[in-house]
Write a protein that holds these residues in place. Structure first.
Motif, PDB file in Angstrom:
ATOM      1  N   ALA A 147      60.570   6.045  64.533  1.00 28.17           N
ATOM      2  CA  ALA A 147      59.826   5.355  63.301  1.00 28.17           C
ATOM      3  C   ALA A 147      58.622   5.343  63.108  1.00 28.17           C
ATOM      4  N   LEU A 148      57.670   5.776  64.735  1.00 30.30           N
ATOM      5  CA  LEU A 148      56.124   5.280  64.658  1.00 30.30           C
ATOM      6  C   LEU A 148      55.951   6.715  64.412  1.00 30.30           C
ATOM      7  N   ALA A 149      57.274   8.005  64.430  1.00 34.51           N
ATOM      8  CA  ALA A 149      55.533   8.916  64.244  1.00 34.51           C
ATOM      9  C   ALA A 149      55.765   9.260  62.752  1.00 34.51           C
ATOM     10  N   THR A 150      56.741   8.598  61.842  1.00 31.05           N
ATOM     11  CA  THR A 150      56.801   8.168  60.786  1.00 31.05           C
ATOM     12  C   THR A 150      55.713   7.903  60.184  1.00 31.05           C
ATOM     13  N   THR A 151      55.483   6.759  60.584  1.00 26.72           N
ATOM     14  CA  THR A 151      53.997   5.978  60.673  1.00 26.72           C
ATOM     15  C   THR A 151      53.147   6.454  60.582  1.00 26.72           C
ATOM     16  N   GLN A 152      52.801   6.812  61.634  1.00 31.68           N
ATOM     17  CA  GLN A 152      51.596   7.328  61.906  1.00 31.68           C
ATOM     18  C   GLN A 152      51.118   8.618  60.378  1.00 31.68           C
ATOM     19  N   ALA A 153      52.328   9.714  60.718  1.00 34.30           N
ATOM     20  CA  ALA A 153      52.495  10.841  59.807  1.00 34.30           C
ATOM     21  C   ALA A 153      52.217  10.264  58.076  1.00 34.30           C
ATOM     22  N   SER A 154      51.830   8.823  57.610  1.00 34.54           N
ATOM     23  CA  SER A 154      52.173   8.354  56.801  1.00 34.54           C
ATOM     24  C   SER A 154      50.915   8.139  56.932  1.00 34.54           C
ATOM     25  N   ALA A 155      50.177   7.098  57.774  1.00 38.77           N
ATOM     26  CA  ALA A 155      48.812   6.949  57.718  1.00 38.77           C
ATOM     27  C   ALA A 155      47.913   7.656  57.949  1.00 38.77           C
ATOM     28  N   ALA A 156      48.348   9.183  58.676  1.00 36.09           N
ATOM     29  CA  ALA A 156      47.239  10.581  58.360  1.00 36.09           C
ATOM     30  C   ALA A 156      47.616  10.950  56.632  1.00 36.09           C
ATOM     31  N   ASP A 157      48.887  10.597  55.618  1.00 36.29           N
ATOM     32  CA  ASP A 157      48.305  11.619  54.388  1.00 36.29           C
ATOM     33  C   ASP A 157      47.823  10.859  53.809  1.00 36.29           C
ATOM     34  N   PRO A 158      46.650  11.879  53.145  1.00 37.89           N
ATOM     35  CA  PRO A 158      45.496  11.807  52.842  1.00 37.89           C
ATOM     36  C   PRO A 158      45.848  10.937  51.434  1.00 37.89           C
ATOM     37  N   ILE A 159      45.042  10.509  50.989  1.00 39.32           N
ATOM     38  CA  ILE A 159      44.999   9.148  49.805  1.00 39.32           C
ATOM     39  C   ILE A 159      44.142  10.032  48.536  1.00 39.32           C
ATOM     40  N   LYS A 160      45.600  10.221  47.035  1.00 39.69           N
ATOM     41  CA  LYS A 160      45.540  11.262  46.910  1.00 39.69           C
ATOM     42  C   LYS A 160      44.603  10.789  45.461  1.00 39.69           C
ATOM     43  N   ILE A 161      43.796  11.741  44.828  1.00 42.39           N
ATOM     44  CA  ILE A 161      42.506  10.892  43.687  1.00 42.39           C
ATOM     45  C   ILE A 161      42.317  11.768  42.388  1.00 42.39           C
ATOM     46  N   GLY A 162      42.993  11.694  41.601  1.00 40.08           N
ATOM     47  CA  GLY A 162      43.079  13.313  40.862  1.00 40.08           C
ATOM     48  C   GLY A 162      41.526  12.542  39.527  1.00 40.08           C
ATOM     49  N   ALA A 163      41.513  13.987  38.856  1.00 37.91           N
ATOM     50  CA  ALA A 163      40.200  13.686  38.098  1.00 37.91           C
ATOM     51  C   ALA A 163      41.283  14.840  36.959  1.00 37.91           C
ATOM     52  N   VAL A 164      40.744  14.394  35.585  1.00 39.89           N
ATOM     53  CA  VAL A 164      40.170  15.008  34.727  1.00 39.89           C
ATOM     54  C   VAL A 164      39.091  15.430  33.940  1.00 39.89           C
ATOM     55  N   LEU A 165      38.309  15.849  33.970  1.00 43.57           N
ATOM     56  CA  LEU A 165      37.025  16.479  33.913  1.00 43.57           C
ATOM     57  C   LEU A 165      37.066  17.779  33.026  1.00 43.57           C
ATOM     58  N   ALA A 166      35.839  17.444  31.444  1.00 42.27           N
ATOM     59  CA  ALA A 166      35.258  18.531  30.723  1.00 42.27           C
ATOM     60  C   ALA A 166      34.350  19.963  31.738  1.00 42.27           C
ATOM     61  N   VAL A 167      34.707  20.254  32.830  1.00 40.29           N
ATOM     62  CA  VAL A 167      34.270  20.796  33.882  1.00 40.29           C
ATOM     63  C   VAL A 167      33.805  22.141  33.054  1.00 40.29           C
ATOM     64  N   THR A 168      34.389  22.285  32.154  1.00 43.21           N
ATOM     65  CA  THR A 168      33.374  24.055  31.339  1.00 43.21           C
ATOM     66  C   THR A 168      33.751  23.836  29.840  1.00 43.21           C
ATOM     67  N   GLY A 169      33.096  24.356  28.578  1.00 45.45           N
ATOM     68  CA  GLY A 169      33.414  24.533  27.385  1.00 45.45           C
ATOM     69  C   GLY A 169      32.045  23.197  26.544  1.00 45.45           C
ATOM     70  N   PRO A 170      32.367  23.228  25.384  1.00 48.81           N
ATOM     71  CA  PRO A 170      31.270  22.325  24.323  1.00 48.81           C
ATOM     72  C   PRO A 170      30.564  21.179  25.597  1.00 48.81           C
ATOM     73  N   VAL A 171      31.495  20.786  26.285  1.00 44.88           N
ATOM     74  CA  VAL A 171      30.623  19.476  26.814  1.00 44.88           C
ATOM     75  C   VAL A 171      30.993  19.500  28.708  1.00 44.88           C
ATOM     76  N   ALA A 172      30.236  20.718  28.841  1.00 45.98           N
ATOM     77  CA  ALA A 172      30.391  21.154  29.943  1.00 45.98           C
ATOM     78  C   ALA A 172      29.423  20.407  31.007  1.00 45.98           C
ATOM     79  N   TYR A 173      28.432  19.288  29.963  1.00 45.36           N
ATOM     80  CA  TYR A 173      27.020  19.199  30.493  1.00 45.36           C
ATOM     81  C   TYR A 173      27.428  17.834  31.132  1.00 45.36           C
TER      82      TYR A 173
END
Length: 387
Positions: A18-44
């Protein structure tokens, strides 16, 4: 006796697991997703947003992360296409199982993503202007840019301060342009403005001469108001000067960046628009609370990427800080707790304004978030100043 020993050993093993699971969970990254117009006509728009998020995640992880966990940024490029943005949102919610979403860069893409964020009960902070993103209020959707309604009202204020009340309206056929057009027509009369002409341009138009010819033919027009994003507004501005037109020309915050000035060139001289404080940060008085926040961001971005960021990057800067602040106060990445914490945001200074959100307001800005900027000598300066 043997059973007791085995039982004790089993308990120790279970506790260790249980401790190992908790430690692993604590080390898991916080995931932030982003959808952006990196290319194309509004890449600016999307490119500085992506660079800003990457810089902020790098800075945060160098300081130990968030809640003692590293932050992982997952960026998908929609090229400004709403259908592609929707597909990316599905992937972020269902496959990547992100803790929150930042984006999209454009109004059409953001509106396409909201149903997915709502269905997946995932906090989403849009970087686009249309008020329909947050009005009516959606449970899981927030945004950082000032709304198009606020933009229109701020332009009206400046027009009237100059004695200008009769305008020609020219808007893009995209989601941002359509929303801005509808709002302008809806509220103009009540705010002392008369719309004499109502014209549209399309994303692939390479010449706006036909629309501008109608403006020239109407002697009663006192100013021209353009609402759009992408290269269209810059093309229109060039055509405007080529035709020798001298009426005051206003643009929207959809082109509030150096990229617009670079595309329009000398033709942009004198153009006005409402913008975030950071676009004219150097011109702000020392007592302005947004000056230090804006300058800090500008200096960090310039040090990393060798150029000054645009207010579009500032929208991402604000979104990331809003999200990180909410996660800290929630002391959790539980979606509902983070969502509630976002609604409880108070007096958070960003590049785009001072954020005060609530259950009824998923933006939290007022008209003071806008400054009127004027193009002078190839740069944006605070209107009304001699700088």
């Amino acid at each position: 006796m043997l059973k007791k020993l085995l039982g004790a050993a089993g308990a120790v093993l279970c506790t260790a697991a249980a401790l190992a699971t908790t430690q692993a969970s604590a080390a898991d990254p916080i995931k932030i997703g982003a959808v952006l117009a990196v290319t194309g006509p509004v890449a600016y728009i999307g490119d500085p947003e992506a660079k800003t998020l990457e810089m902020l995640v790098e800075q945060l992880n160098a300081k130990g992360g968030l809640l003692g966990r590293p932050v992982k940024l997952i960026v998908y490029d929609d090229g400004g296409d709403a259908a592609m943005a929707r597909g990316h949102a599905v992937r972020l919610v269902e496959s990547d199982k992100v803790d929150a979403i930042i984006g999209a860069s454009t109004s059409g893409s953001s509106l396409a993503m909201i149903p997915l964020a709502e269905r997946g009960e995932t906090p989403m902070i849009s970087l686009a202007g249309a008020e329909g993103i947050v009005l009516p209020v959606k449970k899981w959707a927030f945004k950082t840019p000032q709304t198009d309604r606020m933009m229109v009202l701020r332009v009206f204020e400046d027009l009237k301060s100059r004695g200008l009340t009769k305008i020609a309206l020219i808007t893009g056929a995209d989601g941002f342009g359509k929303s801005g057009r509808d709002i302008t027509v809806e509220i103009a009369q009540a705010n002392g403005i008369t719309v004499l002409l109502d014209e549209v341009f399309f994303p692939k138009d390479v010449d706006m001469g036909a629309q501008l010819a109608k403006v020239r033919a109407n002697a009663d027009v006192q100013a021209v108001f353009v609402i759009g994003a992408g290269p269209g507004p810059a093309i229109l501005t060039k055509n405007y000067r080529q035709l020798g037109m001298t009426l005051p020309l206003y643009q929207s915050h959809g082109v509030a960046s150096q990229s617009f000035l670079d595309m329009a060139g000398p033709a942009a001289e004198g153009v006005r628009l409402p913008a975030s404080a950071m676009l004219v940060a150097e011109d702000l008085p020392a007592y302005d609370g947004q000056k230090p926040v804006s300058l800090q961001y500008i200096q960090a971005y310039q040090a990393k990427y060798g150029k000054v960021p645009s207010p579009f990057g500032g929208y991402a800067y604000d979104a990331f800080h809003l999200l990180a602040d909410a996660i800290r106060r929630a002391n959790s990445v539980d979606h509902a707790k983070v969502r509630d914490a976002l609604e409880e945001t108070r007096n958070l200074s960003g590049t785009g304004g001072i954020f005060n959100m609530s259950a009824q307001d998923h933006l939290g800005l007022d008209l003071t978030a806008f400054r009127i900027a004027e193009a002078r000598g190839g740069a944006w300066r605070l209107a009304g100043t001699g700088k």
